[in-house]
Scaffold this motif. Structure first.
Motif, PDB file in Angstrom:
ATOM      1  N   PRO A   1      51.626  89.710  18.470  1.00 54.85           N
ATOM      2  CA  PRO A   1      50.690  89.292  19.497  1.00 54.85           C
ATOM      3  C   PRO A   1      51.240  89.392  20.910  1.00 54.85           C
ATOM      4  O   PRO A   1      50.475  89.440  21.877  1.00 54.85           O
ATOM      5  N   ASP A   2      52.557  89.421  21.042  1.00 53.29           N
ATOM      6  CA  ASP A   2      53.193  89.535  22.352  1.00 53.29           C
ATOM      7  C   ASP A   2      54.638  89.944  22.137  1.00 53.29           C
ATOM      8  O   ASP A   2      55.085  90.098  20.997  1.00 53.29           O
ATOM      9  N   ARG A   3      55.377  90.084  23.230  1.00 52.90           N
ATOM     10  CA  ARG A   3      56.784  90.465  23.101  1.00 52.90           C
ATOM     11  C   ARG A   3      57.595  89.372  22.422  1.00 52.90           C
ATOM     12  O   ARG A   3      58.601  89.649  21.782  1.00 52.90           O
ATOM     13  N   TYR A   4      57.187  88.138  22.586  1.00 50.34           N
ATOM     14  CA  TYR A   4      57.782  87.024  21.843  1.00 50.34           C
ATOM     15  C   TYR A   4      56.668  86.035  21.514  1.00 50.34           C
ATOM     16  O   TYR A   4      55.699  85.890  22.252  1.00 50.34           O
TER      17      TYR A   4
ATOM     18  N   ILE B   1      61.676  86.312  18.963  1.00 50.55           N
ATOM     19  CA  ILE B   1      62.047  86.494  20.364  1.00 50.55           C
ATOM     20  C   ILE B   1      62.270  87.969  20.678  1.00 50.55           C
ATOM     21  O   ILE B   1      62.480  88.790  19.776  1.00 50.55           O
ATOM     22  N   ASP B   2      62.199  88.294  21.955  1.00 53.20           N
ATOM     23  CA  ASP B   2      62.493  89.645  22.435  1.00 53.20           C
ATOM     24  C   ASP B   2      63.882  89.610  23.047  1.00 53.20           C
ATOM     25  O   ASP B   2      64.072  89.152  24.179  1.00 53.20           O
ATOM     26  N   THR B   3      64.873  90.079  22.307  1.00 56.50           N
ATOM     27  CA  THR B   3      66.261  89.988  22.752  1.00 56.50           C
ATOM     28  C   THR B   3      66.640  91.054  23.774  1.00 56.50           C
ATOM     29  O   THR B   3      67.628  90.897  24.502  1.00 56.50           O
TER      30      THR B   3
ATOM     31  N   ASN C   1      58.810  67.772  19.024  1.00 59.92           N
ATOM     32  CA  ASN C   1      59.081  66.589  18.208  1.00 59.92           C
ATOM     33  C   ASN C   1      58.057  66.488  17.089  1.00 59.92           C
ATOM     34  O   ASN C   1      57.123  65.686  17.135  1.00 59.92           O
ATOM     35  N   ASP C   2      58.238  67.314  16.070  1.00 62.31           N
ATOM     36  CA  ASP C   2      57.327  67.348  14.933  1.00 62.31           C
ATOM     37  C   ASP C   2      58.139  67.080  13.673  1.00 62.31           C
ATOM     38  O   ASP C   2      58.859  67.962  13.184  1.00 62.31           O
ATOM     39  N   PRO C   3      58.063  65.874  13.142  1.00 61.54           N
ATOM     40  CA  PRO C   3      58.888  65.539  11.969  1.00 61.54           C
ATOM     41  C   PRO C   3      58.555  66.336  10.723  1.00 61.54           C
ATOM     42  O   PRO C   3      59.335  66.351   9.764  1.00 61.54           O
ATOM     43  N   SER C   4      57.415  67.030  10.719  1.00 60.95           N
ATOM     44  CA  SER C   4      57.052  67.823   9.543  1.00 60.95           C
ATOM     45  C   SER C   4      57.774  69.168   9.513  1.00 60.95           C
ATOM     46  O   SER C   4      57.768  69.849   8.487  1.00 60.95           O
ATOM     47  N   ILE C   5      58.383  69.567  10.630  1.00 59.25           N
ATOM     48  CA  ILE C   5      59.131  70.828  10.652  1.00 59.25           C
ATOM     49  C   ILE C   5      60.483  70.615   9.975  1.00 59.25           C
ATOM     50  O   ILE C   5      61.376  69.951  10.505  1.00 59.25           O
ATOM     51  N   ALA C   6      60.617  71.160   8.781  1.00 55.54           N
ATOM     52  CA  ALA C   6      61.841  70.992   7.994  1.00 55.54           C
ATOM     53  C   ALA C   6      62.823  72.136   8.193  1.00 55.54           C
ATOM     54  O   ALA C   6      64.024  71.970   7.992  1.00 55.54           O
ATOM     55  N   TRP C   7      62.305  73.313   8.551  1.00 55.86           N
ATOM     56  CA  TRP C   7      63.151  74.494   8.698  1.00 55.86           C
ATOM     57  C   TRP C   7      62.821  75.202  10.005  1.00 55.86           C
ATOM     58  O   TRP C   7      61.649  75.409  10.323  1.00 55.86           O
ATOM     59  N   LYS C   8      63.861  75.589  10.744  1.00 58.94           N
ATOM     60  CA  LYS C   8      63.696  76.334  11.980  1.00 58.94           C
ATOM     61  C   LYS C   8      64.351  77.702  11.823  1.00 58.94           C
ATOM     62  O   LYS C   8      65.543  77.801  11.499  1.00 58.94           O
ATOM     63  N   VAL C   9      63.555  78.743  12.060  1.00 62.19           N
ATOM     64  CA  VAL C   9      64.028  80.118  11.917  1.00 62.19           C
ATOM     65  C   VAL C   9      63.729  80.865  13.209  1.00 62.19           C
ATOM     66  O   VAL C   9      62.616  80.796  13.730  1.00 62.19           O
ATOM     67  N   VAL C  10      64.724  81.570  13.735  1.00 59.97           N
ATOM     68  CA  VAL C  10      64.528  82.441  14.895  1.00 59.97           C
ATOM     69  C   VAL C  10      64.778  83.872  14.459  1.00 59.97           C
ATOM     70  O   VAL C  10      65.749  84.159  13.745  1.00 59.97           O
ATOM     71  N   VAL C  11      63.890  84.773  14.872  1.00 60.61           N
ATOM     72  CA  VAL C  11      63.995  86.199  14.545  1.00 60.61           C
ATOM     73  C   VAL C  11      64.185  86.983  15.835  1.00 60.61           C
ATOM     74  O   VAL C  11      63.445  86.789  16.812  1.00 60.61           O
TER      75      VAL C  11
END
Length: 334
Positions: A150-153, A171-173, A209-219
């Protein structure tokens, strides 16, 4: 009469037992006519959330691209994967010119043809994509049902089976690689990208601050670390300086990247974030090790990611003309 009742009772137990047998996604597809193959070493788990990662692939089916594409299709069936991730360098050598560029047919549509691969692809930009028309790759999201850029990042949040969520930030590195700014004729519109704005966006997303987010992934495309060809590259070291502390600060569980044409898993001492480098989607280059290397292989292939409750399982899969083989299995427990 008694014998008849015993017979009915026995048959009932057998039918009930058969109904409770677990049929894997691959077994189901084979029963209904699927012609693909299983991949020994990858096991489907009930209530798992799964996706497949490939990178550096767009070479008109040459090198190992067709082999990797074939086995990606098989892995997607085996895991009933939710989607596919591309970490960039989607088209070699100079990206695409438009949404009508034949590269879309020769390097994507006609290569990733397994029916299981006709599901969402979430795509990052690589340096070779910057040598063409980046906007055309964004616009192709309106042409193709499966291509998502949808966009560059951008960000995407997925619901997991246990009511928790996985946050994925693509992300756009490229604008963060300082050497590219010295050659704006080669990396088109690189100087126009606002790295401060992208970094602010990334921090704000990770800080939610979302306690339901259990996993964070960056690509992203470029690696934080490498034991391969770019092990001592100034670009790699500067990129590490810009993002490694940030990822640790916000407890990013996985940074998924490519750029190096091999398969690596790296977690340096004292770091929170594990880096998964899957850049062997077509051409393969020499891999190697560095401090923190967990696994490295000079092989064509891809990776699969599976989340079940508090565990992330990653399979490193080799794919060549002979078929597929799991080279390594890595578990992370929360």
């Amino acid at each position: 009469m008694r014998q008849l009742l015993i017979t009915f009772f026995t048959v009932g137990i057998c039918l009930s037992s058969h109904a409770q047998e677990q049929v894997t996604p691959f077994e189901y597809e084979k029963e209904t006519g699927y012609s693909g193959k299983n991949i020994p070493g990858i096991t489907y788990q009930d209530d798992s959330f799964n996706f497949v990662v490939v990178g550096d692939f767009g070479r008109v089916g040459d090198y190992y691209q067709r082999d990797v594409a074939r086995e990606m299709g098989h892995a997607t069936v085996v895991l009933d994967a939710n989607f596919i991730v591309s970490v960039g360098d989607n088209f070699y050598p100079d990206g695409v010119q438009s949404t009508q560029d034949y590269h879309w047919i020769s390097s994507f549509e006609e290569i990733y043809k397994d029916p299981s691969l006709y599901r969402s692809w979430y795509v990052a930009l690589g340096n070779h994509d910057y040598r063409g028309n980046v906007q055309a790759q964004i616009d192709y999201s309106q042409v193709s049902r499966r291509w998502n850029m949808p966009d560059r990042y951008y960000s995407k949040t997925f619901e997991l089976e246990n009511g928790k969520k996985m946050q994925m930030l693509v992300i756009d590195t490229n604008p963060f690689i300082k050497s590219y700014h010295k050659n704006p004729e080669k990396y088109l519109q690189i100087a126009e990208q606002d790295t401060a704005a992208q970094r602010q966006w990334l921090e704000s997303e990770l800080a939610k601050n979302d306690p339901s987010i259990a996993w964070k992934v960056v690509v992203g495309h470029h690696p934080l670390y490498s034991g391969g060809v770019r092990k001592e590259s100034a670009d790699t070291k500067l990129f590490e300086q810009q993002f490694a502390d940030l990822f640790d600060k916000y407890k990013v569980d996985a940074y998924i990247c490519g750029h190096e044409h091999d398969l690596q898993i790296i977690k340096p001492a004292g770091r929170y974030t594990t880096q998964y480098l899957s850049g062997a989607g077509s051409e393969v280059r020499q891999s190697g090790e560095r401090e923190g290397t967990i696994f490295a292989a000079t092989e064509p292939g891809f990776m699969t990611f599976s989340i079940v409750n508090n565990q992330l399982t990653v399979h490193v899969v080799k794919a060549d003309p002979k078929g597929a083989a799991v080279l390594y299995k890595h578990n992370t427990n929360k």
